[in-house]
Design a protein around this motif. Structure first.
Motif, short mmCIF file in Angstrom:
data_model
loop_
_atom_site.label_atom_id
_atom_site.label_comp_id
_atom_site.label_asym_id
_atom_site.label_seq_id
_atom_site.Cartn_x
_atom_site.Cartn_y
_atom_site.Cartn_z
N LEU A 74 40.98 37.38 43.79
CA LEU A 74 39.83 36.56 43.43
C LEU A 74 39.89 36.16 41.95
O LEU A 74 39.69 34.99 41.61
N GLU A 75 40.19 37.12 41.08
CA GLU A 75 40.26 36.81 39.65
C GLU A 75 41.42 35.86 39.35
O GLU A 75 41.32 35.00 38.47
N SER A 76 42.50 36.00 40.10
CA SER A 76 43.64 35.08 39.93
C SER A 76 43.26 33.67 40.36
O SER A 76 43.59 32.68 39.69
N THR A 77 42.54 33.55 41.47
CA THR A 77 42.10 32.24 41.97
C THR A 77 41.15 31.58 40.98
O THR A 77 41.21 30.36 40.74
N LEU A 78 40.25 32.37 40.40
CA LEU A 78 39.25 31.85 39.47
C LEU A 78 39.81 31.67 38.06
O LEU A 78 39.16 31.03 37.21
N SER A 79 40.97 32.26 37.80
CA SER A 79 41.60 32.22 36.47
C SER A 79 40.68 32.81 35.39
O SER A 79 40.61 32.30 34.26
N THR A 80 39.95 33.84 35.77
CA THR A 80 39.07 34.52 34.80
C THR A 80 38.82 35.94 35.26
O THR A 80 38.93 36.25 36.45
N LYS A 81 38.48 36.80 34.31
CA LYS A 81 38.18 38.19 34.63
C LYS A 81 36.68 38.34 34.94
O LYS A 81 35.82 37.92 34.15
N LEU A 82 36.41 38.94 36.08
CA LEU A 82 35.02 39.22 36.45
C LEU A 82 34.59 40.59 35.96
O LEU A 82 33.39 40.84 35.77
N PHE A 83 35.55 41.49 35.75
CA PHE A 83 35.26 42.85 35.30
C PHE A 83 36.28 43.26 34.24
O PHE A 83 37.45 42.85 34.30
N VAL A 84 35.83 44.05 33.28
CA VAL A 84 36.72 44.67 32.30
C VAL A 84 36.91 46.12 32.70
O VAL A 84 35.94 46.85 32.92
N ARG A 85 38.17 46.53 32.86
CA ARG A 85 38.46 47.90 33.27
C ARG A 85 38.50 48.81 32.05
O ARG A 85 39.21 48.52 31.07
N GLU A 86 37.74 49.89 32.11
CA GLU A 86 37.77 50.91 31.06
C GLU A 86 37.91 52.26 31.74
O GLU A 86 36.94 52.82 32.23
N LYS A 87 39.17 52.75 31.78
CA LYS A 87 39.50 53.94 32.56
C LYS A 87 39.10 53.68 34.01
O LYS A 87 39.61 52.79 34.65
#
Length: 318
Positions: free
Chosen positions: A39-52
């Protein structure tokens, strides 16, 4: 129209954890992870930032999440109207709630409940504990979401959600308060309780369940408070106590972390439960069970410290 994957984004946002979201959705974590990556690849944007292990939603994620929820609401309404046109059977549910908590809780669970049961005709009746208990006994409502005490509500059973202690709140300037540096964790003796005749109390009405328990406890300890105001409105009591000029009894969540108050335990701890209350012979249907699960998730996220479930609750969550 397949919007099932919308639930994936909502679950990740609500739990903030991929494993918990997958468990909630009853799918494997790798499936959920691959879906989010695509989904993030299709939208070309990050929906969430991973922290651990924690997933923090981004500004773009907030926009996407809002759109997902709006589309779910539109879909729910569309199916509802289509079902009405086709003459599909409508399900009915009548519940009782306190006017002081009903609006907020209804806003929290109603969209998800309607999404799951588009044909549901939900009626909410408001009243104090005594009024709702009478309606439940007369089968005017199927259940009530309220504070609970088994001795004061014979003929009922409850799937509990919370347990809170009823505390005595005194102003910081009171002699008993000044003897303590912290504002919690102290207990009053019966003699100290009886000595509280030098201060005015704001009092929860015995028409409320908490008020009944408080009145019974005062009678047990032979304590007659000097009552300035007696009301069914717990928010009014909490607001007056917060001024630091009066004494009163309130649930722990209502008075904690107030710098103007020092809170004391009763001579013997006094607890009050809340949850979903039914007649003792009632077997919850699928709608009622799902509603309880929504209520549970709400408490688990907002007030995990007071979460308290019994065996009946566990059966509804299974």
């Amino acid at each position: 129209m397949n919007t099932k994957h919308f639930d994936y984004i909502i679950a990740i946002a609500e739990t903030g954890n991929l494993s918990l979201a997958a468990k909630k959705l009853h799918i494997s974590q790798p499936i959920l992870s691959r879906y989010l990556d695509r989904l993030e690849s299709t939208l070309s944007t990050k929906l969430f930032v991973r922290e651990k292990r924690h997933f923090h939603i981004t500004a773009a994620g907030e926009i996407y999440l809002d759109g997902v929820r709006r589309m779910q609401e539109i879909q729910t309404q569309m199916y509802r109207f289509l079902n009405i046109l086709q003459g599909s059977a409508e399900q009915s549910l009548k519940i009782g709630m306190s006017p002081f908590r009903g609006g907020q809780e209804l806003a929290a669970f109603y969209p998800a409940l309607l999404h799951q049961y588009p044909n549901l005709n939900l009626t909410v009746l408001e009243g104090n504990s005594n009024e709702l208990y009478k309606k439940l006994c007369n089968k005017e409502i199927s259940l009530m979401i309220n504070l609970y005490d088994s001795q004061l509500m014979p003929g009922t059973k409850a799937a509990t959600l919370t347990r809170q202690e009823i505390l005595i709140a005194l102003p910081r300037y009171h002699p008993l308060s000044m003897a303590h540096k912290s504002n919690t964790g102290h207990s009053l003796t019966v003699e100290q309780l009886r000595s509280l005749t030098d201060i005015s109390f704001v009092y929860l009405s015995p028409q409320t369940l908490a008020g009944q328990l408080i009145e019974n406890a005062c009678m047990l300890y032979e304590f007659s408070p000097q009552i300035l105001l007696c009301t069914e409105n717990s928010l009014a009591v909490s607001s007056l106590l917060s001024s630091g000029n009066y004494a009163g009894f309130l649930l722990e969540e209502s008075v904690k972390n107030n710098p103007n108050l020092v809170c004391f335990h009763m001579p013997h701890p006094l607890y009050l439960y809340s949850g979903m209350i039914f007649q003792s012979d009632h077997q919850p249907n699928s709608v009622e069970t799902y509603l309880f699960q929504l209520e549970y998730e709400q408490v688990r996220k907002q007030n995990p410290g007071i979460l308290h479930i019994n065996d009946f609750s566990r059966r509804l969550l299974a």
